[in-house]
Enzyme design. Structure first.
Site, PDB file in Angstrom:
ATOM      1  N   HIS A 100      42.602  32.103  32.678  1.00  0.00           N
ATOM      2  CA  HIS A 100      42.953  33.735  33.263  1.00  0.00           C
ATOM      3  C   HIS A 100      44.288  33.930  33.556  1.00  0.00           C
ATOM      4  CE1 HIS A 100      41.171  37.095  33.665  1.00  0.00           C
ATOM      5  NE2 HIS A 100      41.173  37.155  35.441  1.00  0.00           N
TER       6      HIS A 100
ATOM      7  N   ASP B 210      39.904  30.561  29.590  1.00  0.00           N
ATOM      8  CA  ASP B 210      39.320  31.559  30.769  1.00  0.00           C
ATOM      9  C   ASP B 210      37.508  31.173  31.085  1.00  0.00           C
ATOM     10  OD1 ASP B 210      38.979  33.035  32.384  1.00  0.00           O
ATOM     11  OD2 ASP B 210      40.261  34.903  30.592  1.00  0.00           O
TER      12      ASP B 210
ATOM     13  N   SER C 183      41.964  42.078  33.230  1.00  0.00           N
ATOM     14  CA  SER C 183      40.554  41.358  33.930  1.00  0.00           C
ATOM     15  C   SER C 183      40.347  43.040  33.978  1.00  0.00           C
ATOM     16  CB  SER C 183      41.035  40.875  34.743  1.00  0.00           C
ATOM     17  OG  SER C 183      40.627  40.334  35.520  1.00  0.00           O
TER      18      SER C 183
ATOM     19  N   TYR D   4      44.231  49.033  37.441  1.00  0.00           N
ATOM     20  CA  TYR D   4      43.764  48.034  37.639  1.00  0.00           C
ATOM     21  C   TYR D   4      42.755  48.539  38.390  1.00  0.00           C
ATOM     22  CZ  TYR D   4      41.731  43.540  39.344  1.00  0.00           C
ATOM     23  OH  TYR D   4      41.099  42.180  40.108  1.00  0.00           O
TER      24      TYR D   4
END
Length: 745
Positions: free
Chosen positions: A717, A682, A599, A519
């Site tokens: 999302h 989203d 993301s 991430y």
């Protein structure tokens, strides 16, 4: 984004939202569904024969032809073409809808040909089918919690009188829609437990409608609030505070930039038109505003954070309801680079956690009669490890620290004296320690990669923990899997941690299929966590690696800052070094290595696949931020400037342009097999990011590996239902195994 700096929520509000034992399954958090294939004649799209890619059965993939426009932007003298700008239009625009339909036809035709796809789906369904609970939270004489029997699309809310009482269904979200894609958002329960306020999100959108239920009679009240977003339901007296935006233009609800966030107070039994505007800032359109209330509901705490300036901190105000008509009084008057959060109060004295003058955070005492900073008294000074949790329950201060990404929990007096450490089951992640100031016990949860989220009850008087609820997953044995933490060296010499999980008996022969996840952003810690769905990979011999790059919160604010703005390349270098470590130590090889990001993590894998395409065989990019020059122009994208910077700044533009995934695809390069996922609802990372990236990557692919995009409906999302989560994970795992040359047993 996984964790945005658009709202600073106090732990009081987090308790109201019951953020206890809620561990996100890393491989199943985004929306999914199956699509019905339709003929190319129905799509209205022309088909091209180049580039060709392997369809999975020896034939070439024929991608839809994506038209190119002539849009060119000028950034400080640099001309940047944006040929796919037209894909930024709403997905219901006929031209875009036809493109989506054509792409889905190609993608699902490919997936349909994978012979073991149904077998994987069946196994995932088995692995996910076990009861899951959240920890109970007390209001009055009742405890409230959620339970999912296993395959329910949405978890059901229950309440019971006392811990030994009979559970009764309070609200079943599965009855809110026929397809299971309507889910609950924000939840807040009044201090006495009489009223249950909840937000409803349709199709995965961040927009919420708020309703109120009488907890005793289960009767829906007349209250209905629309256009709430990034909000809690914070009770005070005979009503609650919430945050919302002005109603967007019809047809543009999912793309229009969110501006002028407002806070209102809603009185029970009145229409929304009568709600009282509590706070707004007409001079700063991109700011976020949220209110949390103290346990006794005496104080309302107002949090103000930036959405457009790039500042990552927040201002903090309070208002005393015992003084009618009083204004908000500042604790911190201006938004800056530091964060502040009230974790508890004793009368008009507040305990506040902050990273102000303390990158690893500290807790100080604020006294309203001596508000100046010079009078702030440290209760828990900054330590070498970052503070992860701080919460007041039962007259004690519960805190947790991260040491090399793993949790250590402690109990302090409200004056800052250490009483004891809470012994945890091992090295992993702890969550919870929520509750009321008069509670006699609190609940916390623990998990790690081979230990399912387990809830413990901690008795404050005896200082003892007892097992409260432990999941039972049919056929799963923790001892069958091994988890180790390693440390590797990044490009600039930085020491970076990584967890590696695999089935015992692994041979380090360089031939193991491996999935590397990361991430690296927004001060969010990539914590050790369990996923029952991930077992479907591990039991087939996969190695799962989770890297803890800079940009996250693993080592405090300095670690975070080292992966932001002009230093964002550090995150990509850390991830590349993780892959090189796995290869050098013979866990895997480039032909057996896949990477996965969601993301901000989608940006990560897109950037590193561009920079080192030869290092990976497959890429899973989910809902990524892929156009780094225009992300701030949609919905809440402007809030991400604090991490990314902005193309409106010359130096930051140069850095963004150097790694922006859409702008760094080199035509003719052989890129890894890539599966891109997004969804029509989203409204956080708008689908246009993935649309434009897929079009550019398909056009630039010079090799035989497939470039596919999977576009879901009625999802956003986050996963909108259990059904969709399983379907999407089925397609991801099928794609991975097929492209890594693995056939499941």
């Amino acid at each position: 984004m996984k964790r945005n700096n658009f709202v600073s929520l106090s732990l009081s509000l987090q308790r109201q939202l019951f953020a206890v034992a809620l561990f996100v399954l890393a491989l199943s958090i985004f929306s999914v569904s199956q699509f019905t294939s339709q003929s190319s004649a129905q799509t209205g799209q022309k088909m091209s024969t180049a580039p060709a890619a392997n369809s999975g059965n020896g034939s070439a993939i024929v991608y839809p032809e994506t038209k190119k426009g002539d849009t060119v932007d000028d950034y400080f003298g640099t001309k940047v073409a944006d040929p796919y700008r037209w894909l930024e239009a709403d997905a219901n625009v006929p031209e875009v809808a036809a493109w989506v339909e054509a792409q889905n036809k190609v993608t699902f035709s490919y997936l349909d040909k994978i012979p073991f796809r149904q077998k994987i789906k069946d196994r995932l369904t088995q692995l996910y089918n076990y009861p899951r609970y959240t920890a109970p939270a007390r209001r009055g004489d009742y405890f409230f919690y959620t339970k999912n029997d296993g395959l329910q699309n949405q978890s059901v809310w229950y309440r019971q009188k006392g811990l030994d009482g009979t559970p009764e269904v309070l609200l079943d979200p599965n009855k809110l829609s026929t397809d299971g894609t309507t889910k609950l958002g924000s939840v807040g329960i009044s201090k006495d437990g009489k009223y249950f306020g909840y937000g409803v999100s349709k199709g995965g959108s961040d927009w919420n409608d708020i309703y109120v239920l009488d907890a005793a009679t289960k009767q829906l009240q007349s209250d209905h609030v629309e256009w709430a977003k990034f909000t809690g339901v914070s009770w005070q007296g005979n009503g609650f505070y919430y945050s919302r935006y002005p109603a967007p233009a019809a047809g543009h609800e999912l793309t229009t930039a969110n501006e002028f966030h407002q806070v209102f107070y809603h009185k029970l039994g009145t229409p929304q038109s009568a709600d009282v505007l509590v706070y707004e800032n007409k001079a700063n359109a991109m700011r976020f505003h949220s209110i949390a209330t103290s346990d006794d509901e005496r104080f309302a705490f107002l949090y103000v954070s930036e959405g457009g300036s790039g500042k990552k901190g927040n201002a903090l105000y309070y208002r005393d309801s015992s003084k009618p008509g009083s204004a908000f009084i500042p604790i911190v008057a201006e938004v800056g680079e530091d964060s502040f959060s009230v974790v508890g109060n004793s009368g008009d004295k507040f305990l506040v956690s902050t990273d102000h003058k303390a990158p690893n955070s500290r807790v100080f005492l604020f006294e309203s009669n001596k508000p100046e900073e010079k009078n702030w008294k440290d209760i828990i000074p900054e330590k070498p490890e970052p503070l992860d949790i701080a919460n007041v329950v039962g007259g004690k201060l519960f805190v947790a620290y991260l040491k090399d990404v793993t949790a250590h929990a402690y109990v302090y007096t409200l004056e800052g004296k250490l009483e004891n450490e809470i012994a945890l089951p091992g090295l992993g992640t702890v969550g919870g320690f929520g509750g009321r100031e008069d509670d006699k016990f609190t609940f916390y949860s623990f998990t790690t990669f081979n230990f399912p989220p387990t809830i413990y009850k901690y008795d404050i008087a005896t200082k003892k923990s007892t097992l409260f609820r432990q999941p039972e997953i049919p056929g799963f044995k923790s001892a069958d899997y091994e988890t180790k933490q390693v440390f590797y060296t990044s490009k600039d010499g930085t020491r970076v941690p990584m967890f590696i999980v695999y089935k015992k008996g692994l041979k380090l022969d360089g031939n193991n299929p491996t999935l590397l996840y990361g991430y690296g952003g927004f001060n969010s810690t990539n914590s050790p966590g369990f996923s029952s769905l991930r077992l479907a990979l591990l039991e087939q011999g996969f190695v799962y690696a989770s890297a803890n790059m800079r940009g996250g919160g693993e080592y405090g604010e300095k670690w975070h800052e080292a992966g932001t703005k002009l230093q964002k390349q550090n995150v990509f270098d850390d991830f590349i070094a993780a892959a090189e470590y796995l290869i050098a130590n013979k866990y895997t090889s480039p032909s057996r290595l896949a990477i996965h990001g969601v993301s901000n993590g989608g940006l990560l894998v897109g950037a590193v696949a561009n920079q080192r395409p030869e290092l990976f065989k497959a890429v899973i990019q989910q809902a990524g931020v892929m156009d780094m020059l225009r992300f701030h122009k949609f919905t809440i994208g402007s809030a991400w400037k604090a991490d990314y910077g902005s193309s409106e700044d010359a130096a930051q533009f140069k850095a963004l342009y150097a790694y922006s995934p859409i702008h760094n695809i080199k035509t003719g390069t052989s890129y890894p097999a890539t599966l891109i996922t997004t969804a029509d609802h989203d409204d956080r990372v708008v689908p246009a990011h993935s649309f434009k990236y897929a079009a550019a990557l398909q056009a630039g692919q010079g090799g035989d590996n497939p470039i596919l995009i999977r576009i879901d409906t009625k999802s956003g999302h986050g996963a909108s239902s259990t059904t969709k989560a399983i379907e999407q994970t089925t397609d991801i795992y099928s794609f991975l195994m097929w492209n890594l040359g693995l056939t499941p047993n």
